[in-house]
Design an enzyme around this catalytic site. Structure first.
Site, PDB file in Angstrom:
ATOM      1  N   ARG A 234      -1.649  11.298  16.205  1.00  0.00           N
ATOM      2  CA  ARG A 234      -1.714  11.688  17.615  1.00  0.00           C
ATOM      3  C   ARG A 234      -0.408  12.297  18.107  1.00  0.00           C
ATOM      4  NH1 ARG A 234      -4.598   6.598  20.282  1.00  0.00           N
ATOM      5  NH2 ARG A 234      -3.119   5.599  18.879  1.00  0.00           N
TER       6      ARG A 234
ATOM      7  N   LYS B 119      -5.273  -0.331   1.455  1.00  0.00           N
ATOM      8  CA  LYS B 119      -5.490  -1.755   1.665  1.00  0.00           C
ATOM      9  C   LYS B 119      -4.917  -2.163   3.016  1.00  0.00           C
ATOM     10  CE  LYS B 119      -2.508  -4.926   0.559  1.00  0.00           C
ATOM     11  NZ  LYS B 119      -1.080  -5.236   0.773  1.00  0.00           N
TER      12      LYS B 119
ATOM     13  N   ASP C 189      -5.650   0.193  -4.631  1.00  0.00           N
ATOM     14  CA  ASP C 189      -4.744  -0.913  -4.919  1.00  0.00           C
ATOM     15  C   ASP C 189      -3.638  -0.250  -5.721  1.00  0.00           C
ATOM     16  OD1 ASP C 189      -3.276  -2.908  -6.234  1.00  0.00           O
ATOM     17  OD2 ASP C 189      -4.911  -4.310  -5.931  1.00  0.00           O
ATOM     18  N   HIS C 190      -2.478  -0.086  -5.104  1.00  0.00           N
ATOM     19  CA  HIS C 190      -1.484   0.772  -5.770  1.00  0.00           C
ATOM     20  C   HIS C 190      -0.999   0.190  -7.102  1.00  0.00           C
ATOM     21  CE1 HIS C 190       1.495  -1.816  -3.755  1.00  0.00           C
ATOM     22  NE2 HIS C 190       2.374  -1.366  -4.618  1.00  0.00           N
TER      23      HIS C 190
ATOM     24  N   HIS D  21      -3.622  -7.262  -5.581  1.00  0.00           N
ATOM     25  CA  HIS D  21      -2.794  -7.000  -6.760  1.00  0.00           C
ATOM     26  C   HIS D  21      -2.939  -8.071  -7.858  1.00  0.00           C
ATOM     27  CE1 HIS D  21      -1.348  -4.216  -3.900  1.00  0.00           C
ATOM     28  NE2 HIS D  21      -0.410  -4.959  -3.348  1.00  0.00           N
TER      29      HIS D  21
HETATM   30  C1  BG6 Z   1       2.038  -4.380  -0.744  1.00  0.00           C
HETATM   31  C2  BG6 Z   1       2.293  -5.576   0.132  1.00  0.00           C
HETATM   32  O1  BG6 Z   1       0.665  -4.213  -0.984  1.00  0.00           O
HETATM   33  O2  BG6 Z   1       2.705  -4.534  -1.988  1.00  0.00           O
HETATM   34  C3  BG6 Z   1       3.769  -5.800   0.328  1.00  0.00           C
HETATM   35  O3  BG6 Z   1       1.689  -5.385   1.401  1.00  0.00           O
HETATM   36  C4  BG6 Z   1       4.477  -5.872  -0.993  1.00  0.00           C
HETATM   37  O4  BG6 Z   1       4.025  -6.999   1.071  1.00  0.00           O
HETATM   38  C5  BG6 Z   1       4.110  -4.664  -1.865  1.00  0.00           C
HETATM   39  O5  BG6 Z   1       5.872  -5.896  -0.767  1.00  0.00           O
HETATM   40  C6  BG6 Z   1       4.666  -4.801  -3.266  1.00  0.00           C
HETATM   41  O6  BG6 Z   1       4.485  -3.612  -3.953  1.00  0.00           O
HETATM   42  P1  BG6 Z   1       5.438  -3.190  -5.154  1.00  0.00           P
HETATM   43  O7  BG6 Z   1       4.849  -1.949  -5.700  1.00  0.00           O
HETATM   44  O8  BG6 Z   1       6.803  -3.014  -4.547  1.00  0.00           O
HETATM   45  O9  BG6 Z   1       5.419  -4.353  -6.098  1.00  0.00           O
END
Ligand code: BG6
Length: 492
Positions: free
Chosen positions: A43, A155, A184-185, A247
């Site tokens: 926005r 997410k 889910d990265h 995760h």
């Molecule tokens: C995210 C969470 O999905 O993953 C965060 O919301 C967390 O709280 C993060 O810090 C961790 O991701 P990575 O890739 O740094 O391990």
């Protein structure tokens, strides 16, 4: 094939820290399909140039590949649209603009929902309504089932089973499952994918990857950072929703799954779903025995955290899978903020050999084999095994065999979002979460959350920041005859 990547929530942190740097890196590596465009939507009233200028600064900060020259080239593909896409009339205007910007009538569109989760349903509904409006007198094919229209959803997907089911229903009103890419990265991380390669491209692990050889499995995601400025969000989420529902359960599913008949999105996700289905449900009493929760000292002072908060920043779960492969093997999952280092690792603890030929009478028994899969910060694998100490009789010592991604492969390890964005553009959903999977994961977490908030849950312990959670966590795992593998990254 040209692609339009349309990012909703363009002024947010994720866009500047992750999405744009990832797209920029893909462009530098020539992975971004020619004629692709990136359109930011929010926005805030930016012009195209103002948005590009803001992104230039953040990309400098977050991409090691940044050069002025490449940025100039890349930024010509970057556009901005100011509007509220939860309103169908604004969505129609966005489509008009896309129609002008896109080089081809035939471009794929990836809509990336990086807005507040509260807006997911409204945005998808608005997309549905806006897509039936003709642009310049031309009707688009119906949105539902149109393979050229995909939606990536960040997410969290729901906050419990009920809200996840509701969001799935609202999504399916407008889109087919094949058009939905739930992120889910962790699945975009190279080592997580390598775990599947390790298991299914080698024959040496399969025969021992089961209850006959494995004593227990530990999956730890430790973070050094505290909650910091995210108190408002975090306190309503807590570690189970923030880290376990997604995760950690994904890491569990990949560690425990059977080999799919083929490596494709449907079959890979079928196998992960089967694992989630085998997680043994627990009664309230069992939850109290098999879960542990804690928060770090000082959490209540974080901005946005209410003084009477009962939110856990650390949790450990002991899960069992009801399957032939895993029956009787505990899976310990733990994660916490304010721990003593940042590391994500999966430890496969093998059983002792049947007879301990080389144990010394006055010492502890030799340690059994371990396979440590280090997901981050440095990616690699370590196999620990006993060897003879030279010139010391039959004294033995634990030694290791290391594999380091960084050493084997030159070049930078791509950020997870590069892979995920590319897969979404290419229509490959293998590394995204399917609707039934997300619901099953909530089905595992919900009863624990309910028990924890029931007033008769396990105690909420405290731990000093800079530790492996509360000391009670060590006693807890020892009470099951096991101990945590507490080691900061082994492979630098
Ligand atoms: C995210 C969470 O999905 O993953 C965060 O919301 C967390 O709280 C993060 O810090 C961790 O991701 P990575 O890739 O740094 O391990």
């Amino acid at each position: 094939m040209a692609n339009s990547i349309v990012i909703f929530g363009a002024s947010g942190d994720l866009t500047s820290r992750k999405l744009i740097p990832a797209l920029y890196s893909l462009f530098c590596k020539k992975y971004l399909p020619p004629d692709s465009v990136i359109v930011g939507v929010s926005r805030s009233p930016f012009t195209h140039q103002e948005w590009r200028d803001a992104l230039r600064e953040t990309t400098k900060q977050f991409s090691r590949r940044y050069t002025d020259e490449k940025w100039e080239e890349f930024s010509k593909r970057v556009f901005y649209f100011s509007g509220d896409v939860a309103k169908p009339e604004d969505f129609v205007k966005l489509r008009q603009q896309l129609h002008v910007i896109e080089a081809s009538e035939n471009a794929n569109r990836v809509y990336y929902l990086s807005v507040s989760p509260k807006l997911y349903a409204a945005t998808i509904a608005s997309m549905g309504q806006a897509h039936s409006v003709p642009i310049d007198g031309i009707n688009e094919p119906p949105l539902k089932g149109n393979k050229k229209r995909r939606v990536v959803i960040e997410k969290p997907f729901g906050t419990n089973l009920e809200t996840a089911k509701q969001l799935n229903r609202q999504t399916y009103d407008v889109l087919d499952e094949s058009q939905v890419y739930r992120i889910d990265h962790y699945l975009g991380k190279e080592t997580v994918q390598n775990l599947m390669v390790l298991r299914f491209a080698n024959s040496i692990f399969e025969p021992i990857w089961n209850r006959n050889y494995i004593e227990n499995v530990q999956i730890s995601v430790a973070e050094e950072v505290k909650v910091g400025r995210r108190g408002d969000y975090y306190d309503t989420s807590g570690v189970l929703r923030d880290m376990f529902q997604n995760h950690l359960l994904q890491l569990l599913a990949i560690t425990a799954m059977e080999a799919p008949a083929q490596f494709n999105a449907g079959l890979v996700r079928d196998e992960k779903v089967k694992v989630l289905r085998t997680v043994q449900p627990m009664s309230g009493k069992e939850i109290n025995r098999n879960t542990l929760r804690a928060r770090y000292t000082g959490y209540l002072e974080e901005p946005g955290v209410p003084p009477d908060s009962q939110t856990a920043t650390f949790a450990a779960l002991r899960l069992h899978l009801d399957s032939w492969r895993w029956s009787g093997v505990p899976f310990y999952l733990r994660s916490g903020k304010a721990m003593n280092c940042r590391t994500t690792e999966i430890v496969i603890q093998f059983r002792q050999p049947p007879t301990l030929l080389f144990a010394s009478p006055n010492a502890l028994p030799p340690q059994a084999n371990r396979l440590i899969i280090q997901i981050q910060p440095a990616e690699g694998i370590q196999l620990q095994f006993q060897t003879k100490v030279p010139d010391a009789g039959m004294k033995i010592r634990l030694t290791d065999l290391d594999f380091r991604f960084q050493k084997e492969f030159t070049g930078e390890m791509p950020d997870a979002y590069q892979r995920l964005l590319l897969d979404a553009m290419n229509g490959d959903a293998s590394l995204f979460i399917r609707g039934d999977e997300v619901e099953l994961a909530w089905g595992i977490i919900d009863p624990i959350l309910e028990q924890w908030s029931s007033g008769s849950g396990p105690p909420l312990f405290e731990y000093e920041p800079g530790n492996w959670g509360p000391t009670e966590s060590n006693e807890w795992i020892r009470s099951f005859g096991h101990s945590w593998f507490d080691v900061c990254p082994l492979l630098a």
